[in-house]
Design an enzyme around this catalytic site. Structure first.
Site, short mmCIF file in Angstrom:
data_model
loop_
_atom_site.label_atom_id
_atom_site.label_comp_id
_atom_site.label_asym_id
_atom_site.label_seq_id
_atom_site.Cartn_x
_atom_site.Cartn_y
_atom_site.Cartn_z
N LEU A 210 0.83 -1.21 0.00
CA LEU A 210 0.00 0.00 0.00
C LEU A 210 0.86 1.26 0.00
O LEU A 210 0.39 2.32 -0.39
CB LEU A 210 -0.93 -0.01 1.23
CG LEU A 210 -1.94 -1.16 1.23
CD1 LEU A 210 -2.70 -1.20 2.55
CD2 LEU A 210 -2.92 -1.03 0.06
N HIS B 74 6.56 -9.37 5.48
CA HIS B 74 6.49 -8.06 4.80
C HIS B 74 6.21 -6.96 5.82
O HIS B 74 6.84 -5.89 5.78
CB HIS B 74 5.39 -8.16 3.73
CG HIS B 74 5.04 -6.90 3.01
ND1 HIS B 74 5.19 -6.76 1.64
CD2 HIS B 74 4.49 -5.72 3.44
CE1 HIS B 74 4.79 -5.55 1.28
NE2 HIS B 74 4.35 -4.91 2.34
O1 GNR Z 1 -2.15 -5.73 0.50
C1 GNR Z 1 -1.02 -6.24 0.45
N1 GNR Z 1 -0.83 -7.34 -0.32
C2 GNR Z 1 0.33 -8.10 -0.29
C3 GNR Z 1 0.49 -9.07 -1.28
C4 GNR Z 1 1.60 -9.88 -1.27
C5 GNR Z 1 2.55 -9.75 -0.27
C6 GNR Z 1 2.40 -8.80 0.71
C7 GNR Z 1 1.30 -7.98 0.72
S1 GNR Z 1 1.10 -6.81 1.99
C8 GNR Z 1 0.09 -5.62 1.20
C9 GNR Z 1 -0.37 -4.58 2.19
C10 GNR Z 1 0.84 -3.81 2.70
O2 GNR Z 1 1.45 -3.00 2.06
N2 GNR Z 1 1.26 -4.11 3.89
O3 GNR Z 1 2.37 -3.52 4.37
NI NI Z 2 3.57 -2.98 2.68
#
Ligand code: GNR
Ligand code: NI
Length: 171
Positions: free
Chosen positions: A92, A133
């Protein structure tokens, strides 16, 4: 409840290292509620406090398609990791860009839950990827950091250009 503003790459505030939460209280639970609202509205499958300019070790996730698997992880620590998986990731804070990242496929994570109780859970697949992540965000790291410098520059230039255009058309 309120929707929060999400910081976008290359904002330097995304590079701050978050500090541990000391007390899990109603103020923190109000922030957690706002983070879920912001994540579901986006929509996204995870959100780290860093992304909303709160530099505390706190993340929320829900990888389900019907808001049925919400998790709150406070002061998360990965205590085991195993296997390898490659996922097309998005973020995001890096809107409109997706690329493959290699991470552990299976993790065991220790954290405080929304009541401040110490908990452990195992995660695999997309949930494991998402938690890794988000913990990266808490350490000031973005998924584009795993890509080549050339790719990262290209993404940065594209986002900066989009932002200039958005600013110009708002005048
Ligand atoms: O919405 C998100 N989708 C996603 C898809 C694959 C691996 C990690 C993510 S996290 C992300 C939302 C985000 O930015 N979280 O920090
Ligand atoms: Ni992210």
């Amino acid at each position: 409840m309120a929707k929060l503003k999400i910081l976008e790459f290359p904002d330097p505030r995304l590079r701050k290292k978050a500090i541990p939460v000391e007390t899990v209280d109603d103020d923190l639970r109000a922030l957690i509620a706002d983070m879920f609202e912001t994540m579901y509205d986006a929509p996204g499958i995870g959100l780290a406090a860093t992304q909303v300019d709160v530099h505390l070790r706190l993340l929320v996730t829900d990888v389900s398609s019907d808001k049925s698997e919400p998790y709150v992880l406070i002061n998360p620590e990965i205590v085991e990791m195993d296997g390898v998986t490659v996922t097309e990731e998005g973020c995001l804070s890096v809107p409109g860009y997706y690329d493959s990242v290699e991470r552990a496929d299976h993790i065991r994570v220790r954290f405080l839950d929304r009541d401040g109780k110490e908990t452990e859970m195992e995660a695999e697949g997309l949930l494991a990827v998402c938690i890794q992540h988000e913990i990266d965000h808490l350490d000031g790291k973005l998924f584009v950091d795993y890509l080549s410098e050339a790719k990262r520059q290209r993404v940065r230039k594209k986002l900066e250009k989009e932002r200039r255009h958005a600013a110009a058309s708002a005048m």
